[in-house]
Design an enzyme around this catalytic site. Structure first.
Site, PDB file in Angstrom:
ATOM      1  N   ASN A   9       0.879  -1.169   0.000  1.00 14.07           N
ATOM      2  CA  ASN A   9       0.000   0.000   0.000  1.00 14.07           C
ATOM      3  C   ASN A   9       0.913   1.214   0.000  1.00 14.07           C
ATOM      4  OD1 ASN A   9      -1.768   2.067   0.477  1.00 14.07           O
ATOM      5  ND2 ASN A   9      -2.357   1.421   2.550  1.00 14.07           N
ATOM      6  N   TRP A  10       1.033   1.822  -1.166  1.00 12.58           N
ATOM      7  CA  TRP A  10       1.990   2.934  -1.298  1.00 12.58           C
ATOM      8  C   TRP A  10       1.496   4.200  -0.597  1.00 12.58           C
ATOM      9  CZ3 TRP A  10       4.170   3.064  -7.020  1.00 12.58           C
ATOM     10  CH2 TRP A  10       4.867   1.872  -7.271  1.00 12.58           C
ATOM     11  N   LYS A  11       0.224   4.232  -0.224  1.00  9.54           N
ATOM     12  CA  LYS A  11      -0.381   5.429   0.387  1.00  9.54           C
ATOM     13  C   LYS A  11      -0.116   6.640  -0.526  1.00  9.54           C
ATOM     14  CE  LYS A  11       0.009   3.122   4.795  1.00  9.54           C
ATOM     15  NZ  LYS A  11       0.164   3.201   6.240  1.00  9.54           N
ATOM     16  N   HIS A  94      -9.431   1.484   4.909  1.00  9.46           N
ATOM     17  CA  HIS A  94      -8.130   1.582   5.596  1.00  9.46           C
ATOM     18  C   HIS A  94      -8.275   2.508   6.804  1.00  9.46           C
ATOM     19  CE1 HIS A  94      -3.959   2.560   6.433  1.00  9.46           C
ATOM     20  NE2 HIS A  94      -3.663   1.425   5.827  1.00  9.46           N
ATOM     21  N   GLU A  96      -6.501   4.796   7.929  1.00 13.11           N
ATOM     22  CA  GLU A  96      -6.237   6.222   7.671  1.00 13.11           C
ATOM     23  C   GLU A  96      -7.454   6.882   7.030  1.00 13.11           C
ATOM     24  OE1 GLU A  96      -2.611   5.511   5.558  1.00 13.11           O
ATOM     25  OE2 GLU A  96      -1.697   4.872   7.445  1.00 13.11           O
ATOM     26  N   GLU A 166      -5.292  -4.789  10.544  1.00  7.36           N
ATOM     27  CA  GLU A 166      -4.205  -3.836  10.765  1.00  7.36           C
ATOM     28  C   GLU A 166      -4.440  -3.070  12.067  1.00  7.36           C
ATOM     29  OE1 GLU A 166      -2.249  -2.650   6.785  1.00  7.36           O
ATOM     30  OE2 GLU A 166      -3.975  -1.354   7.058  1.00  7.36           O
ATOM     31  N   GLY A 172       2.985   2.137  10.703  1.00  8.93           N
ATOM     32  CA  GLY A 172       3.970   3.201  10.524  1.00  8.93           C
ATOM     33  C   GLY A 172       4.725   3.552  11.791  1.00  8.93           C
ATOM     34  N   SER A 212       3.750  -2.386  10.125  1.00  8.04           N
ATOM     35  CA  SER A 212       5.209  -2.526  10.266  1.00  8.04           C
ATOM     36  C   SER A 212       5.734  -3.902   9.848  1.00  8.04           C
ATOM     37  CB  SER A 212       5.638  -2.174  11.698  1.00  8.04           C
ATOM     38  OG  SER A 212       5.287  -0.833  11.995  1.00  8.04           O
ATOM     39  N   GLY A 233       2.957  -1.045   4.161  1.00  8.66           N
ATOM     40  CA  GLY A 233       3.132   0.360   3.814  1.00  8.66           C
ATOM     41  C   GLY A 233       4.596   0.649   3.516  1.00  8.66           C
TER      42      GLY A 233
HETATM   43  P1  13P Z   1       3.302   0.202   7.563  1.00  6.37           P
HETATM   44  O1  13P Z   1       3.740  -1.097   6.925  1.00  6.37           O
HETATM   45  O2  13P Z   1       4.068   1.379   7.075  1.00  6.37           O
HETATM   46  O3  13P Z   1       3.245   0.089   9.056  1.00  6.37           O
HETATM   47  O4  13P Z   1       1.798   0.460   7.061  1.00  6.37           O
HETATM   48  C1  13P Z   1       0.855  -0.537   7.201  1.00  6.37           C
HETATM   49  C2  13P Z   1      -0.364  -0.159   6.445  1.00  6.37           C
HETATM   50  O5  13P Z   1      -1.097   0.718   6.836  1.00  6.37           O
HETATM   51  C3  13P Z   1      -0.648  -0.879   5.199  1.00  6.37           C
HETATM   52  O6  13P Z   1      -1.932  -0.598   4.750  1.00  6.37           O
END
Ligand code: 13P
Length: 248
Positions: A9-11, A94, A96, A166, A172, A212, A233
């Site tokens: 997930n590149w966000k 998600h 976020e 998640e 993150g 993570s 991420g």
């Molecule tokens: P990280 O791998 O950066 O913790 O992010 C996880 C995430 O939100 C994937 O959707």
């Protein structure tokens, strides 16, 4: 047998040219073809990503979509638009998006219905906050999120979805849930699917852990009975790390 699925997930990262560079770097490596590799890239890069990954086995996903096909929804992207680009997956709900853009179980459910109706496989995200875990409400919260997302979804359609557990406190932050914590919650998600549908549906649905995930912890997480993949991420933004994740 559930095929492992590891999705990046590149966000909100990478311009179109940066995306092309990263995909080019990934494609130069040998990827384990028994693992499904998915890149969920920003909307603007979807066209380029599809073009570059054609024939490679790498699937492409979007990170969100509106449930309506078109209309006065300024700034939104519809399933029809994603379909024209032949997007394989769409991440829905998600944390976020729930946290910063007011996504609720109800809107996530509308989006799941719409994605399925348009032949796009949803990756449905669920997970608790640190506060909810401290209050020992994490199981109830995640069970409710799964039930909310799958409301009135037919069992054969449910099988087409992927669920990503998640925990928000692990996203993150560098703090990964222990493999036991991740397994416990992914098992809870599977049990919830069994409660809604039946054991056969629960056995066939793929459940990812996210938060993570990195080359150093992926194989232990993937060795757990109820963890069928990862939603990644940060570590998906570096080709060498992403390749290590796919080749765990
Ligand atoms: P990280 O791998 O950066 O913790 O992010 C996880 C995430 O939100 C994937 O959707």
């Amino acid at each position: 047998m559930r095929k492992p699925i590891i999705a990046g997930n590149w966000k909100m990262n990478k311009t179109i040219s940066e995306a092309a560079q990263l995909i080019g770097d990934i494609k130069r490596e040998t990827l384990n073809q028994s693992v499904e590799a998915v890149l969920c890239v920003p909307y603007l890069s979807i066209g380029k990503a599809k073009e570059m990954t054609e024939g490679s086995g790498i699937k492409i996903g979007a990170q969100n979509m509106h449930w309506e096909e078109n209309g006065a929804f300024t700034g939104e992207i519809s399933p029809i638009m994603l379909n024209e680009l032949k997007v394989d997956y769409v991440i829905l709900g998600h944390s976020e998006r729930r946290q910063y853009f007011n996504e609720t179980d109800e809107t996530v459910n509308k989006k799941v219905h719409s994605a399925i109706a348009h032949g796009i496989a949803p990756i449905v995200c669920v997970g608790e906050t640190l506060e909810q875990r401290r209050d020992n409400r994490h199981k109830e919260i995640v069970r409710d999120q799964v039930k909310g997302a799958f409301l009135d979804i037919d069992k054969n359609d449910a099988k087409k979805t992927v669920i990503a557990y998640e925990p928000i406190w692990a996203i993150g932050t560098g703090e990964t849930a222990s493999s036991e914590q991740a397994e416990e919650m992914c098992a809870l998600v599977r049990n919830t699917i069994e409660e809604i549908y039946d054991a056969e549906t629960a056995e066939s649905i793929r459940i990812q852990y996210g938060g993570s995930v990195k080359p150093g912890n992926v194989s232990e997480l993937m060795s757990m009975d109820n963890i069928d993949g990862a939603l990644v991420g940060g570590a998906s933004l570096k080709s060498s790390d992403f390749v290590k994740l796919i080749n765990y």
